[in-house]
Design an enzyme around this catalytic site. Structure first.
Site, PDB file in Angstrom:
ATOM      1  CB  SER A 216      -0.954  -0.026   1.203  1.00 38.80           C
ATOM      2  OG  SER A 216      -1.862   1.057   1.157  1.00 38.80           O
ATOM      3  CB  THR A 217       1.236   4.128   2.317  1.00 40.07           C
ATOM      4  OG1 THR A 217      -0.168   4.354   2.373  1.00 40.07           O
ATOM      5  CG2 THR A 217       1.968   5.458   2.318  1.00 40.07           C
ATOM      6  CG  HIS A 244      -4.239  -1.032  -0.552  1.00 37.58           C
ATOM      7  ND1 HIS A 244      -3.951  -0.927   0.793  1.00 37.58           N
ATOM      8  CD2 HIS A 244      -4.725  -2.289  -0.725  1.00 37.58           C
ATOM      9  CE1 HIS A 244      -4.269  -2.059   1.404  1.00 37.58           C
ATOM     10  NE2 HIS A 244      -4.739  -2.896   0.502  1.00 37.58           N
ATOM     11  CG  MET A 337      -0.670   4.012   5.968  1.00 37.34           C
ATOM     12  SD  MET A 337      -1.525   5.588   5.736  1.00 37.34           S
ATOM     13  CE  MET A 337      -0.133   6.672   5.420  1.00 37.34           C
ATOM     14  CG  ASP A 340      -5.643  -5.747   2.713  1.00 30.16           C
ATOM     15  OD1 ASP A 340      -6.293  -6.761   3.018  1.00 30.16           O
ATOM     16  OD2 ASP A 340      -5.464  -5.357   1.547  1.00 30.16           O
TER      17      ASP A 340
END
Length: 400
Positions: A216-217, A244, A337, A340
């Site tokens: 993600s991030t 993401h 973040m 998940d």
């Protein structure tokens, strides 16, 4: 459109000065709207607002923001021109790019990450959509909070930050966007590694037949590095990735990481049959799962509700990979973040597969990999620059 729900517990801590934010956008309506949203959060304070990059660059040292929300297309000086100039003046600055969901802007946003931007937020295409977008507002505020607080921690600043850092000073800490490529601390090992109660499991005795990655991030930067490191070694296995991201961005990401790996790479489509040496990226707005079909493994895309507030989400992919490949699964959880992927890690481990999590020191945010590591089901927790070489050794059957 659903994006990652960021973990408030990793955001700004109590009893600290508000995170200082600068908003840079050529549209006065958008500047005002974003400013009001950000200022409404007690953990944030908008200290400056500018209509182009030149004014923002000239004001960096005086306003001394922790985070800049930077538009891409602006008159006189655009965001891509302003970005390196800002970071040169204030190296610990967090820059979050804000752009609409066009192919051109997606490509620019991903290139900005390689130049030191920490992350991006995709803006709705019209002002009316922007003003009513709950997802955009939540994502913007939470990313500013989490990334701003992390930058403060890394540079040793807290409630006395403003007293210690005046307009004439710059910090020596590398920008958050560059964290994935900076030298990392030694990897955590053994029963006491990482955090209290942290456990590692032996690698599977089965040689991997697939590599599944969740991120993600900070993920686009980390994926670029990882795919560059493992490209020559993935001749015999497919790679599936859930990052993401919204639509459009995922197609561009697939192109970027394909070039890094020098392998065929695409945004996955319904019915794709997984091929060795190929890379498949979950499309924004859809979950990607794998299913066995007449001896082959195929991609199925679903429009099911978000999982962990994410769509695409890592857990559905990991669950399906475990079902299709069992102990021959190798999975990696990179920076991001939230949590998940943690449930999927348990599923993969329960099926006999192996998992590697990125360590905290090299992660932009240690939410997802931290949650994975703390399941006690990972076989390694490693700095980003050690993950690729480890994967290569595991694929050769020489790392257990």
């Amino acid at each position: 459109m659903a994006f990652a729900q960021l973990n408030p517990s990793t955001g700004s801590t109590p009893n600290t000065d508000p995170i200082r934010v600068m908003v840079v956008d050529d549209a006065v309506v958008i500047r005002g709207l974003l400013g009001r949203w950000l200022d409404a959060d007690p953990a944030l304070a908008v200290v400056a607002s500018h209509r182009n990059g030149k004014l923002a660059v000239d004001d960096i040292l005086r306003s001394n923001p922790d985070v800049v929300v930077l538009d891409i297309e602006m008159p006189e000086m655009d965001g891509m021109t302003a970005l390196p100039l800002m970071l040169a003046k204030k190296r610990d600055l967090v820059v979050v790019m804000a752009s609409t969901l066009t192919r051109r802007n997606a490509d620019i946003s991903l290139r900005a990450l390689t130049l030191g931007a920490a992350d991006y937020v995709p803006k709705p295409e019209t002002t009316s959509e922007l003003t009513t977008s709950v997802d955009f507002r939540r994502e913007l505020i939470e990313k500013v909070k989490v990334l701003g607080e992390r930058a403060r921690r890394l540079s040793g600043r807290g409630k006395t930050m403003r007293a210690e850092t005046n307009a004439g000073k710059t910090a020596s800490q590398a920008p958050v966007g560059a964290l994935a490529n900076r030298p990392a601390l030694p990897a955590a090992r053994g029963a006491d590694a990482g955090k209290p109660g942290f456990q590692l499991k032996p690698y599977s005795s089965a040689r991997p037949r697939i590599l599944a990655i969740g991120s993600s991030t900070g993920g686009p930067q980390a994926l670029q590095q990882l795919m560059k490191d493992i490209g020559p070694a993935i001749t015999d296995i497919p790679v599936v990735i859930t990052q993401h991201m919204p639509p459009t961005f995922t197609a561009i990401l697939a192109e970027h990481i394909g070039k890094a790996a020098m392998r065929p790479s695409k945004e996955a489509e319904m019915g794709d049959v997984l091929q060795p040496g190929h890379i498949y990226v979950a499309p924004g707005g859809k979950h990607m799962i794998l299913e066995k079909d007449a001896g082959a493994v195929k991609v199925r895309l679903t429009d099911d509700p978000p999982v962990n507030f994410c769509k695409p989400a890592v857990d559905p992919l990991f669950d399906s990979v475990a079902k299709a490949y069992g102990s021959a699964t190798l999975a990696v959880v990179l920076t991001g973040m939230g949590s998940d992927g943690a449930n999927g890690v348990k599923t993969i481990s329960g099926g006999g597969g192996s998992i590697i999590a990125q360590d905290e020191a090299s992660s932009v945010v240690w939410g997802m990999p931290g949650a994975a590591a703390n399941t006690g089901q990972c076989s390694d927790v490693l700095p980003l620059l050690e993950i690729g070489p480890k994967i290569v050794r595991v694929l050769k059957g020489s790392a257990r």
